[in-house]
Design a protein around this motif. Structure first.
Motif, PDB file in Angstrom:
ATOM      1  N   ASP A   1     -32.433   3.371 -34.147  1.00  0.00           N
ATOM      2  CA  ASP A   1     -31.645   4.530 -33.712  1.00  0.00           C
ATOM      3  C   ASP A   1     -32.110   5.037 -32.353  1.00  0.00           C
ATOM      4  O   ASP A   1     -31.293   5.386 -31.493  1.00  0.00           O
ATOM      5  N   ASP A   2     -33.427   5.079 -32.135  1.00  0.00           N
ATOM      6  CA  ASP A   2     -33.954   5.543 -30.853  1.00  0.00           C
ATOM      7  C   ASP A   2     -33.521   4.614 -29.722  1.00  0.00           C
ATOM      8  O   ASP A   2     -33.151   5.075 -28.626  1.00  0.00           O
ATOM      9  N   ALA A   3     -33.574   3.293 -29.996  1.00  0.00           N
ATOM     10  CA  ALA A   3     -33.198   2.332 -28.958  1.00  0.00           C
ATOM     11  C   ALA A   3     -31.724   2.458 -28.595  1.00  0.00           C
ATOM     12  O   ALA A   3     -31.348   2.480 -27.416  1.00  0.00           O
ATOM     13  N   VAL A   4     -30.869   2.540 -29.608  1.00  0.00           N
ATOM     14  CA  VAL A   4     -29.431   2.610 -29.351  1.00  0.00           C
ATOM     15  C   VAL A   4     -29.066   3.913 -28.638  1.00  0.00           C
ATOM     16  O   VAL A   4     -28.263   3.936 -27.705  1.00  0.00           O
ATOM     17  N   SER A   5     -29.674   5.016 -29.072  1.00  0.00           N
ATOM     18  CA  SER A   5     -29.357   6.305 -28.457  1.00  0.00           C
ATOM     19  C   SER A   5     -29.811   6.368 -27.007  1.00  0.00           C
ATOM     20  O   SER A   5     -29.251   7.129 -26.206  1.00  0.00           O
ATOM     21  N   SER A   6     -30.824   5.575 -26.649  1.00  0.00           N
ATOM     22  CA  SER A   6     -31.295   5.561 -25.267  1.00  0.00           C
ATOM     23  C   SER A   6     -30.630   4.479 -24.439  1.00  0.00           C
ATOM     24  O   SER A   6     -31.014   4.272 -23.273  1.00  0.00           O
ATOM     25  N   GLY A   7     -29.655   3.768 -25.006  1.00  0.00           N
ATOM     26  CA  GLY A   7     -28.914   2.761 -24.260  1.00  0.00           C
ATOM     27  C   GLY A   7     -29.544   1.387 -24.257  1.00  0.00           C
ATOM     28  O   GLY A   7     -29.097   0.496 -23.525  1.00  0.00           O
ATOM     29  N   GLN A   8     -30.579   1.157 -25.077  1.00  0.00           N
ATOM     30  CA  GLN A   8     -31.184  -0.168 -25.162  1.00  0.00           C
ATOM     31  C   GLN A   8     -30.456  -1.037 -26.185  1.00  0.00           C
ATOM     32  O   GLN A   8     -29.843  -0.540 -27.128  1.00  0.00           O
ATOM     33  N   GLN A   9     -30.547  -2.348 -25.960  1.00  0.00           N
ATOM     34  CA  GLN A   9     -29.981  -3.278 -26.925  1.00  0.00           C
ATOM     35  C   GLN A   9     -30.961  -3.450 -28.096  1.00  0.00           C
ATOM     36  O   GLN A   9     -32.152  -3.654 -27.879  1.00  0.00           O
ATOM     37  N   ALA A  10     -30.441  -3.369 -29.323  1.00  0.00           N
ATOM     38  CA  ALA A  10     -31.311  -3.451 -30.491  1.00  0.00           C
ATOM     39  C   ALA A  10     -30.581  -4.142 -31.632  1.00  0.00           C
ATOM     40  O   ALA A  10     -29.338  -4.160 -31.692  1.00  0.00           O
ATOM     41  N   PHE A  11     -31.360  -4.707 -32.546  1.00  0.00           N
ATOM     42  CA  PHE A  11     -30.823  -5.440 -33.688  1.00  0.00           C
ATOM     43  C   PHE A  11     -31.596  -5.024 -34.935  1.00  0.00           C
ATOM     44  O   PHE A  11     -32.830  -4.930 -34.902  1.00  0.00           O
ATOM     45  N   LEU A  12     -30.880  -4.793 -36.031  1.00  0.00           N
ATOM     46  CA  LEU A  12     -31.510  -4.362 -37.275  1.00  0.00           C
ATOM     47  C   LEU A  12     -30.901  -5.125 -38.441  1.00  0.00           C
ATOM     48  O   LEU A  12     -29.684  -5.143 -38.608  1.00  0.00           O
ATOM     49  N   LEU A  13     -31.754  -5.760 -39.233  1.00  0.00           N
ATOM     50  CA  LEU A  13     -31.310  -6.490 -40.427  1.00  0.00           C
ATOM     51  C   LEU A  13     -32.020  -5.889 -41.629  1.00  0.00           C
ATOM     52  O   LEU A  13     -33.256  -5.877 -41.689  1.00  0.00           O
ATOM     53  N   GLU A  14     -31.252  -5.396 -42.616  1.00  0.00           N
ATOM     54  CA  GLU A  14     -31.858  -4.711 -43.762  1.00  0.00           C
ATOM     55  C   GLU A  14     -31.111  -5.036 -45.049  1.00  0.00           C
ATOM     56  O   GLU A  14     -29.900  -5.249 -45.062  1.00  0.00           O
ATOM     57  N   GLU A  15     -31.889  -5.080 -46.122  1.00  0.00           N
ATOM     58  CA  GLU A  15     -31.333  -5.288 -47.459  1.00  0.00           C
ATOM     59  C   GLU A  15     -30.740  -3.979 -47.956  1.00  0.00           C
ATOM     60  O   GLU A  15     -31.304  -2.904 -47.755  1.00  0.00           O
ATOM     61  N   SER A  16     -29.605  -4.061 -48.627  1.00  0.00           N
ATOM     62  CA  SER A  16     -28.971  -2.872 -49.180  1.00  0.00           C
ATOM     63  C   SER A  16     -29.856  -2.265 -50.272  1.00  0.00           C
ATOM     64  O   SER A  16     -30.511  -2.975 -51.030  1.00  0.00           O
ATOM     65  N   ASP A  17     -29.859  -0.934 -50.340  1.00  0.00           N
ATOM     66  CA  ASP A  17     -30.606  -0.264 -51.401  1.00  0.00           C
ATOM     67  C   ASP A  17     -29.970  -0.484 -52.763  1.00  0.00           C
ATOM     68  O   ASP A  17     -30.623  -0.355 -53.797  1.00  0.00           O
ATOM     69  N   GLU A  18     -28.669  -0.829 -52.787  1.00  0.00           N
ATOM     70  CA  GLU A  18     -27.961  -0.935 -54.051  1.00  0.00           C
ATOM     71  C   GLU A  18     -28.114  -2.291 -54.706  1.00  0.00           C
ATOM     72  O   GLU A  18     -28.041  -2.413 -55.927  1.00  0.00           O
TER      73      GLU A  18
END
Length: 816
Positions: free
Chosen positions: A88-105
């Motif tokens: 979130d910090d990277a995207v809000s500051s205009g940086q390119q970022a990638f996030l891969l996460e398992e669903s909590d469900e």
């Protein structure tokens, strides 16, 4: 009208995901998979692309790499909340970022976020994972690449990733899929089969132990990609030792040797002479609205609920004499056929059969938790082992709660699960079976449900395996730490895979042996693997990753003693150390090479996978209200007469043509979940389609085609015999009078004659389906043998002559 299904850009152009390329390397019974997703931002503003996709629940993700131009960014595993904050910090500051996460469900749903993709920029992400291949009833190894993510029904008060928006139909998915498979087998590769078109199998070695095959171009995302691999020696036990990473600390998981042991214990089949059981059999059947969907996209007449009905009838006839049974149906609520399990008598069986024949997908949402709570609240019957069979299309939002409930009652029963149709949740089906010491099955494409259910029934009737242990005979300076728990149960022709960490030796051959011990019918059994090998060096560390994932799954949910670390803390540590994902961690990558922030308003694009669509011409009506959510887009007006006495929800369907009026009947508000006709509407099922009871709208009358095999089985009595009646005679192609006249004995043996003919007919006409009727025939043979005074040899000879067959006595058990 224009087809606007799926996600479009502001200029009505396809979403930025352009292609998915998958490479699969199969080594024996382990598959290593590399999947590359190519993105391109064709808009004039920066884009954040969010892709929600399914995966096999047993997959172990160990690598995530992003590429932007010439820059390659390798993601790191971090605690999930920390990874989300960094993204979130990277995207809000205009940086390119990638996030891969398992669903909590659910462990079989993942979310991939691609942040701040500049206008005109291309990017690719590659995720790599490893998985064990499950053994099928015919000894094939099954690999599945999920391409269908059905919306999961989510109980009130819960959230669901899959219900966030609608996905397109298979033909409208704006990205392509390519898949190549490279196979290395310890024995010959005999064939590869698939539910999707493949290129011809190409052998790469003279001994046919290496081969490759590819998915034919043009995959339409209307089904999961399923491959069945057939080897020459599928039950060959193996031991693989993998060396640790030279850079890792000795004594740590990644620094030590990890062993993967694969056993194939020999468990005898249940003989027909022992076809009596004091067990309790409970069948739990999903009757939610989505069970009215077709089994596959090529046959809209065979629905999931109709397949479940046929299978239940077969099961009721196949149950052993002396058992107890009950049947539950569930949706938003649940019901049981009997207040508690009842004895398997003719009267109780006939009552159940009549109810099964009228079973419909009319109970609303998929709330499996409450029906299981009711099952477990009933005390187990003394000296009657409980066997639970669960049939579902797996569209459940609270998967982890359901699995935890099954695990808490693991010592009181065995749980056999059946995922029906495309997109069934592998996390739910596998998790319940593993947590309940049972066995999972998946039925997709044009497969019949019955053979797999009969295999599970055979497992349930096998002698109980007890006192399972593993003993090592290796040098004393090597210590062994188990990474995976020992199995609670072992089944015939099923592989048992175990992982161990070996500490104290990092090079040279390891000599000795390791053996699997258990007790079967009060007799001690031992299966031994000889070790004389040097640990393999593999930079991808696949065996370590698999072992780490097993250890993480064991740790998840554990609670440490006072002063100790909790299971969560230890799971996070092991996940970060091994680079393997978990429910507590996520992969995060930030492009620190890009020093200039990306300017402009950031547009969010939710890229949904294909969702299963309704059959052509099949309309649904709903008998209860549901949330008025906007699940489908409409490019034109809906006819005013489409709804009777109900307000019309807005933005409901993507229509390509007129829809019939009136389509719905009822006095209450019309819910958003609507099954769209593929002929009249180019929309798809709503994510909330399970939220209300439904029934098929009237369709043209078509003559019902009866399966003679199921017809014959339905006429069998509880004790295994058949009475002579017109419907039985018609299956033989005879009249009742003809059958009675041909009786080679006294009139009191008429039922023996009818039963012999039925067994002969099964062997003479339905040998290809023997897996389905084996228990029916076994009960019949046991009953025939118990009838004194009948000339069985003469009956069989006369029956062969009467039916024009040549079935020998020993072929179907009438001769000792």
């Amino acid at each position: 009208m224009a087809n606007v299904c799926g996600l479009r850009t502001l200029k009505n152009e396809p979403v930025p995901l352009k292609s998915v390329e998958v490479q699969v390397d199969v080594q024996g019974h382990v598959a290593s998979v590399s999947s590359t997703l190519q993105y391109e931002n064709q808009e004039s503003s920066p884009v954040e692309a969010v892709f929600i996709f399914p995966m096999e629940s047993n997959a172990t993700i160990y690598s995530f790499v992003a590429r932007i131009g010439d820059v390659e960014i390798k993601a790191q595993v971090k605690e999930k909340e920390q990874a989300q904050e960094e993204y979130d910090d990277a995207v809000s500051s205009g940086q390119q970022a990638f996030l891969l996460e398992e669903s909590d469900e659910s462990s079989d749903v993942f979310r991939l976020s691609v942040g701040s993709l500049p206008p005109g920029q291309s990017a690719s992400v590659t995720l790599s994972y490893v998985t064990e291949l499950a053994v099928q009833a015919d000894d094939a190894l099954r690999f599945c690449l999920p391409a269908v993510l059905n919306p999961r029904y989510t109980p009130a008060g819960s959230k669901s990733l899959t219900a966030a928006g609608s996905g397109p139909q298979g033909e409208s998915v704006p990205y392509t899929l390519s898949l190549g498979v490279h196979i290395y087998s310890p024995s010959t590769v005999q064939s590869v089969q698939s539910n999707c078109p493949l290129t011809p199998l190409e052998f790469l070695s003279q001994d046919n132990t290496e081969a490759k095959v590819s998915l034919s171009p043009g995959h339409k995302f209307d089904r999961d990609v399923e491959l069945l691999l057939y080897y020459g020696q599928p039950h060959q036990p193996t031991a693989i030792l993998e060396a640790g990473q030279p850079s890792a600390q000795p004594g740590s998981l990644m620094g030590d040797i990890v062993a993967m042991l694969s056993f194939y214990p020999e468990i005898p089949s249940i003989p027909s002479s022992q076809m009596t059981s004091k067990g309790e059999f409970i069948f739990v059947v999903d009757r939610s609205g989505s069970m009215d969907c077709p089994m596959n996209q090529s046959n809209y007449e065979q629905t999931r609920i109709s397949s479940a009905r046929d299978t239940l009838l077969l099961l009721l006839k196949s149950l052993p004499v002396g058992c107890y049974f009950n049947i539950y149906g569930f949706g938003s609520s649940f019901e049981s056929y009997f207040p508690e399990s009842v004895e398997y008598t003719q009267a109780n069986m006939e009552t159940a059969v009549q109810k099964v024949k009228s079973m419909q997908a009319d109970m609303g949402g998929t709330e499996i938790l409450q029906v299981l709570q009711d099952v477990y609240s009933k005390p187990c019957l003394p000296s009657r082992p409980r066997q639970l069979f669960v049939f579902t299309d797996g569209e459940v939002g609270n998967t982890k709660d359901v699995i935890d409930l099954v695990k808490r009652h693991a010592l009181s029963h065995r749980c056999f699960t059946f995922g029906i149709g495309e997109g069934a949740s592998s996390a739910l089906v596998n998790g319940m079976a593993e947590g309940g010491s049972g066995h999972p099955q998946f039925i997709t494409g044009a497969e019949r449900l019955q053979p797999k259910v009969m295999q599970s029934l055979q497992f349930a009737l096998q002698p109980v395996v007890e006192d399972i242990s593993v003993k090592w005979n290796i040098p004393a300076d090597i210590s062994v730490t188990p990474l995976s728990p020992l199995p609670n149960v072992i089944f015939q022709n099923q592989r048992a895979i175990l992982y161990f960490q070996l500490t104290g030796q990092s090079s040279g051959n390891i000599s000795g042996s390791v053996s699997l011990h258990y007790t079967l019918d009060k007799k001690a059994v031992e299966n031994t693997l000889t070790l004389n090998m040097k640990p393999k060096e593999d930079s991808s560390m696949l065996i370590h990753r698999l072992g780490a994932r097993k250890a993480i799954l064991t740790l998840e949910g554990e609670r440490g003693e006072a002063g100790d670390k909790t299971g969560k803390e230890r799971a996070v540590e092991l996940s970060i150390q091994s680079g393997v994902s978990s429910s507590y961690t996520a992969f995060i990558a930030v492009n620190t090479e890009n020093k200039q922030p990306i300017k402009g308003p950031l547009l969010r694009r939710n890229i949904q996978p294909m969702m299963f669509s309704a059959p052509p011409g099949r309309m649904m009506r709903f008998a209860a209200p549901a949330p008025q959510a906007c699940f489908m887009k409409c490019s034109g007006s809906l006819p005013a007469a489409m709804f009777d006495s109900a307000p019309v929800p807005t933005a409901m369907m993507a229509c390509s043509g007129p829809m019939p009026a009136p389509m719905f009947r009822g006095s209450g508000p019309v819910p958003a979940p609507i099954m769209a006709s593929k002929k009249r509407c180019r929309g798809r099922m709503s994510p909330a389609m399970d939220a209300a009871p439904m029934a098929p709208a009237p369709e043209q009358d078509t003559p019902e085609t009866k399966d003679p095999l199921l017809e014959l089985i339905s006429l069998q009595k509880v004790d295994g015999s058949w009475d002579l009646q017109p419907s039985l005679a018609s299956i033989f192609g005879k009249k009742e009078e003809e059958v009675a006249t041909a009786l080679p004995g006294k009139p009191e043996f008429l039922s023996v004659w009818a039963t012999v003919l039925a067994v002969l007919w099964l062997h003479g006409h339905k040998m290809d389906f023997k897996d389905e009727w084996q228990f029916v025939a076994a009960k019949a043979v046991a009953w025939i043998k118990a009838q004194s005074g009948a000339d069985l040899t003469g009956f069989v000879a006369a029956g062969n002559s009467f039916l024009g067959l040549q079935v020998e006595l020993q072929n179907f058990g009438l001769q000792e």
